[in-house]
Scaffold this active site. Structure first.
Site, PDB file in Angstrom:
ATOM      1  N   GLY A 195       0.794  -1.220   0.000  1.00 26.19           N
ATOM      2  CA  GLY A 195       0.000   0.000   0.000  1.00 26.19           C
ATOM      3  C   GLY A 195       0.826   1.268   0.000  1.00 26.19           C
ATOM      4  O   GLY A 195       2.055   1.254   0.116  1.00 26.19           O
ATOM      5  N   HIS A 196       0.124   2.388  -0.104  1.00 24.53           N
ATOM      6  CA  HIS A 196       0.785   3.682  -0.229  1.00 24.53           C
ATOM      7  C   HIS A 196       1.642   4.021   0.994  1.00 24.53           C
ATOM      8  O   HIS A 196       1.266   3.781   2.133  1.00 24.53           O
ATOM      9  CB  HIS A 196      -0.231   4.808  -0.476  1.00 24.53           C
ATOM     10  N   ALA A 197       2.832   4.559   0.695  1.00 28.35           N
ATOM     11  CA  ALA A 197       3.770   5.083   1.711  1.00 28.35           C
ATOM     12  C   ALA A 197       4.348   4.007   2.619  1.00 28.35           C
ATOM     13  O   ALA A 197       4.920   4.320   3.663  1.00 28.35           O
ATOM     14  CB  ALA A 197       3.125   6.191   2.536  1.00 28.35           C
ATOM     15  N   ARG A 244       1.439   2.941   4.931  1.00 32.75           N
ATOM     16  CA  ARG A 244       2.267   3.620   5.944  1.00 32.75           C
ATOM     17  C   ARG A 244       2.956   2.665   6.917  1.00 32.75           C
ATOM     18  O   ARG A 244       3.543   3.100   7.911  1.00 32.75           O
ATOM     19  CB  ARG A 244       1.456   4.661   6.715  1.00 32.75           C
TER      20      ARG A 244
END
Length: 303
Positions: free
Chosen positions: A221-223, A241
């Site tokens: 997932g993102h980051a 994250r």
């Protein structure tokens, strides 16, 4: 940037009140560790303690504004609104077309001695590919992606796409623009049909550290920050994250929730569902995942 100018030019149905307005350079979450001055949102008092020195504007409710003024040392500006999270991401989406907010555009750069399939899709802008990189057929490399030397992207992998981030309104679901990037280190291998989302904010990246290996059909997932020498086995999912420290093993079909820290040389074993951070050297098993020896002991007792 100033909120007053932005809010006057964007389509916004939410009523707001600006107090002690301050300039900011970017948007961020309350705990984001970045040098730029930023605007954040708070919709829960438990995050008030996370406000950093670089925060100059806070979108929040009237009740939380009072708490922040009384219980923290924050002296910046406020935008008081009933739905601060929604307004924050509406501003973020509006700024997608602002050169002051997004990354500058440059022509894609290709390193030496690369083997790029003619059936791969690589953005014509904002991609940097190092030397001796292999990108196989039907792989997709979106803008704002960096791939280090001697790395491999196998067939069907998707790097740098829009992630799963949506916000509910009273009558719809709003998609949040992903304006960050992906950085893949040196000697990394991304195997077949894996998906690595780019980060949400322009200053942020999803990162895969040097020598890490990502198996087939993995979603990152993102980051997410995957550090050096990590192995993530097929059909695993890593929530946004999350930080995965070096030398860690994520087993087949494991699920790691968002925002966790998985310690150095840890193991999230086959099929585990990790909803809490994992310590260095710790091995966890089960749904929900607990320390491996305790899981085995519980299993024996139940039998």
């Amino acid at each position: 940037m100033k909120l007053n100018k932005i809010l006057k030019t964007m389509e916004n149905s939410l009523e707001y009140l600006l107090k002690n307005e301050q300039d900011f350079e970017t948007l961020a979450l309350s705990a984001s560790n970045i040098p730029e001055s930023c605007c954040i949102f708070l919709d829960d008092v438990k995050y008030a303690k996370d406000i950093r020195e670089n925060v100059t504007m806070v979108l929040t409710t009237e009740e939380i504004e009072t708490y922040v003024k009384e219980q923290t040392e924050y002296k910046g500006g406020f935008c008081v609104v009933k739905q601060p999270r929604l307004l924050f991401f509406e501003i973020h989406n509006y700024l997608e077309n602002s050169v002051d907010y997004v990354r500058p555009v440059f022509e894609t750069k290709m390193g030496k001695a690369c083997q790029i399939s003619p059936l791969a899709s690589i953005s014509e802008s904002n991609v940097v590919i190092g030397d001796n990189v292999i990108i196989e057929e039907f792989a997709v490399i979106r803008a704002n992606t960096v791939i280090g030397n001697n790395s491999i992207v196998r067939a069907g992998a998707k790097i740098g796409g829009q992630g799963f981030e949506f916000k509910r309104t009273q009558d719809s679901i709003v998609s949040v623009a992903h304006l960050g990037g992906v950085i893949i280190g040196h000697h990394v291998e991304i195997q077949y049909n894996t998906c690595i989302d780019r980060a949400v904010y322009p200053w942020d990246n999803t990162v895969i550290g040097n020598y890490s290996k990502i198996d087939n059909l993995v979603h990152i997932g993102h980051a997410v920050k995957v550090e050096e020498n990590v192995m993530i086995v097929a059909q695993s999912g890593i929530g946004g994250r999350t930080i995965i420290k070096p030398e860690t093993w994520i087993g087949f079909g494991a699920t790691v929730s968002n925002g966790l820290i998985i310690g150095r040389n840890a193991r999230v074993n086959i099929g585990s569902v990790a909803t809490r951070s994992v310590q260095d050297e710790q091995s966890v098993t089960g749904n929900f995942a607990i320390e491996h020896s305790k899981f085995i002991e519980n299993l024996k007792n139940n039998r």
